[in-house]
Design a protein around this motif. Structure first.
Motif, PDB file in Angstrom:
ATOM      1  N   UNK A   1      29.371  39.522  48.437  1.00 40.65           N
ATOM      2  CA  UNK A   1      29.295  37.999  48.106  1.00 40.65           C
ATOM      3  C   UNK A   1      30.794  37.544  47.643  1.00 40.65           C
ATOM      4  N   UNK A   2      31.338  38.442  47.209  1.00 40.85           N
ATOM      5  CA  UNK A   2      32.976  38.006  47.001  1.00 40.85           C
ATOM      6  C   UNK A   2      33.591  37.424  48.349  1.00 40.85           C
ATOM      7  N   UNK A   3      33.512  38.333  49.277  1.00 40.64           N
ATOM      8  CA  UNK A   3      34.097  37.727  50.298  1.00 40.64           C
ATOM      9  C   UNK A   3      33.702  36.765  51.031  1.00 40.64           C
ATOM     10  N   UNK A   4      32.259  36.306  51.027  1.00 45.01           N
ATOM     11  CA  UNK A   4      31.992  35.277  51.329  1.00 45.01           C
ATOM     12  C   UNK A   4      32.368  33.947  50.678  1.00 45.01           C
ATOM     13  N   UNK A   5      32.323  34.096  49.257  1.00 42.42           N
ATOM     14  CA  UNK A   5      33.058  32.942  48.457  1.00 42.42           C
ATOM     15  C   UNK A   5      34.476  32.891  48.553  1.00 42.42           C
ATOM     16  N   UNK A   6      35.320  33.750  48.950  1.00 43.21           N
ATOM     17  CA  UNK A   6      36.493  33.764  49.163  1.00 43.21           C
ATOM     18  C   UNK A   6      36.955  33.005  50.517  1.00 43.21           C
ATOM     19  N   UNK A   7      35.938  33.316  51.658  1.00 43.73           N
ATOM     20  CA  UNK A   7      36.188  32.781  52.822  1.00 43.73           C
ATOM     21  C   UNK A   7      35.736  31.354  52.820  1.00 43.73           C
TER      22      UNK A   7
ATOM     23  N   UNK B   1      40.354  48.699  50.653  1.00 48.32           N
ATOM     24  CA  UNK B   1      40.162  48.273  49.151  1.00 48.32           C
ATOM     25  C   UNK B   1      41.115  48.097  48.268  1.00 48.32           C
ATOM     26  N   UNK B   2      42.286  48.793  48.144  1.00 46.90           N
ATOM     27  CA  UNK B   2      43.249  48.798  47.325  1.00 46.90           C
ATOM     28  C   UNK B   2      44.087  47.379  47.850  1.00 46.90           C
ATOM     29  N   UNK B   3      44.321  47.472  49.132  1.00 50.00           N
ATOM     30  CA  UNK B   3      45.075  46.477  49.657  1.00 50.00           C
ATOM     31  C   UNK B   3      44.308  45.145  49.595  1.00 50.00           C
ATOM     32  N   UNK B   4      43.083  44.915  49.580  1.00 51.64           N
ATOM     33  CA  UNK B   4      42.414  43.778  49.345  1.00 51.64           C
ATOM     34  C   UNK B   4      42.597  43.481  47.956  1.00 51.64           C
ATOM     35  N   UNK B   5      42.614  44.402  46.745  1.00 53.86           N
ATOM     36  CA  UNK B   5      43.000  43.892  45.464  1.00 53.86           C
ATOM     37  C   UNK B   5      44.312  43.409  45.376  1.00 53.86           C
ATOM     38  N   UNK B   6      45.359  44.076  46.089  1.00 56.02           N
ATOM     39  CA  UNK B   6      46.790  43.503  46.167  1.00 56.02           C
ATOM     40  C   UNK B   6      47.037  42.215  46.484  1.00 56.02           C
TER      41      UNK B   6
ATOM     42  N   UNK C   1      45.568  37.362  56.048  1.00 50.37           N
ATOM     43  CA  UNK C   1      45.761  38.723  55.781  1.00 50.37           C
ATOM     44  C   UNK C   1      44.442  39.195  55.335  1.00 50.37           C
ATOM     45  N   UNK C   2      43.658  38.589  54.506  1.00 51.55           N
ATOM     46  CA  UNK C   2      42.491  39.436  53.771  1.00 51.55           C
ATOM     47  C   UNK C   2      41.552  39.292  54.819  1.00 51.55           C
ATOM     48  N   UNK C   3      41.495  38.498  55.898  1.00 47.84           N
ATOM     49  CA  UNK C   3      40.739  38.839  56.679  1.00 47.84           C
ATOM     50  C   UNK C   3      39.985  40.120  57.530  1.00 47.84           C
ATOM     51  N   UNK C   4      41.329  40.766  58.065  1.00 44.99           N
ATOM     52  CA  UNK C   4      41.352  41.991  58.506  1.00 44.99           C
ATOM     53  C   UNK C   4      41.014  43.138  57.298  1.00 44.99           C
ATOM     54  N   UNK C   5      41.432  42.688  56.275  1.00 45.10           N
ATOM     55  CA  UNK C   5      41.128  43.644  55.041  1.00 45.10           C
ATOM     56  C   UNK C   5      39.664  43.891  54.745  1.00 45.10           C
ATOM     57  N   UNK C   6      38.979  42.483  54.666  1.00 46.99           N
ATOM     58  CA  UNK C   6      37.507  42.546  54.537  1.00 46.99           C
ATOM     59  C   UNK C   6      36.795  43.232  55.592  1.00 46.99           C
TER      60      UNK C   6
END
Length: 214
Positions: A198-204, A126-131, A92-97
C-alpha cells in the motif's frame, strides 16, 4: 424686465442642447450672451459636467484600472539542485520496490525454506528503500518550505507531500514494528507485506501526479 424674460426664454433651448433662436426684443438692443455647450463627460469613476471641446477631463479617469503586477518568486540554485536530486531518488525507488517485493514474497511463501538470495537481499533492499525515503523526505519538505509563497501548483505540491508522508508512515510501521514480529508469525508477515505494498502504491501515485500533471 420684459426684455430680460424674452432673453431667458430664447436661451432655454441652448441650455437643453438645441438650436438657439435670436431673441425678439422688439428692436431693443440686447447684449450678446455667449453660452458654452455643456456636455456629459462619462468616465469610469462617474459623470462630470464642464464646458469642453470633446476632450476628456483627466480627473475623471479611473486610476484603479492599472493592474497590479504579480510578485516574482525567485528560487535559488540550491533549490533546483535539491529538486533534481529529489526526482532522481524518486526514480531510484522503483527498482528498490521491485526487489523488496520479489524477495519478500519468497520469504512469505517459503518462510525458513526461502531461497538464500531472497533472505540475503530482502533486508538490504528494505534498508535502501528507507534511506531513499528519508532523503526524499528531507529534500521534499525543504523545497516545499522554499516554495510556500509561490501560488503556482501549490495545491499539487501539498497533496503530493501529504501522500508522501502517508507512504513514509506506512513503510516505517511495516519495517520497524511488523518486520520484527513477522519473524515468528505468518499473520504478521502478511500484514508486513500488505502495508508495504500500500505504501509503495501511494508513493508511486504521488510521484506520478507530480510528473504528469503540470
Amino acid at each position: 424686465m420684459q426684455a430680460a424674460l424674452i432673453t431667458i426664454t430664447q436661451l432655454m433651448p441652448a441650455l437643453a442642447g438645441g438650436p438657439t433662436a435670436a431673441p425678439d426684443t422688439g428692436g431693443a438692443s440686447v447684449p450678446a450672451i455667449e453660452v458654452a455647450h455643456l456636455g456629459p463627460l462619462v468616465g469610469l469613476a462617474g459623470v462630470g459636467w464642464r464646458p469642453h471641446s470633446g476632450e476628456l477631463d483627466p480627473a475623471s479617469v479611473d486610476t484603479a484600472r492599472t493592474r497590479r503586477r504579480g510578485k516574482a518568486i525567485e528560487y535559488s540554485g540550491f533549490y533546483h539542485a535539491r529538486l533534481k536530486l529529489h526526482r532522481w531518488l524518486s526514480f531510484a525507488m522503483l527498482p528498490l520496490f521491485v526487489g523488496s517485493y520479489v524477495t519478500g514474497d519468497q520469504v512469505l511463501k517459503y518462510s525458513n525454506n526461502a531461497p538464500d538470495w531472497a533472505v540475503k537481499w530482502h533486508g538490504p533492499l528494505a534498508t535502501g528503500t528507507a534511506v531513499v525515503f528519508a532523503a526524499n523526505t528531507i529534500t521534499g519538505l525543504w523545497n516545499l518550505w522554499d516554495s510556500r509563497k509561490d501560488p503556482a501548483g501549490r495545491t499539487k505540491r501539498y497533496v503530493h507531500s501529504l501522500m508522501f508522508m502517508a507512504a513514509n508512515a506506512g513503510f516505517a510501521y511495516s519495517g520497524i514494528k511488523l518486520a520484527e514480529e513477522a519473524k515468528n508469525s505468518e499473520r504478521k508477515r502478511i500484514q508486513h507485506r500488505n502495508i508495504a505494498l500500500i505504501s509503495m502504491g501511494i508513493s508511486i501515485t504521488s510521484g506520478g501526479m507530480m510528473l504528469f500533471f503540470k
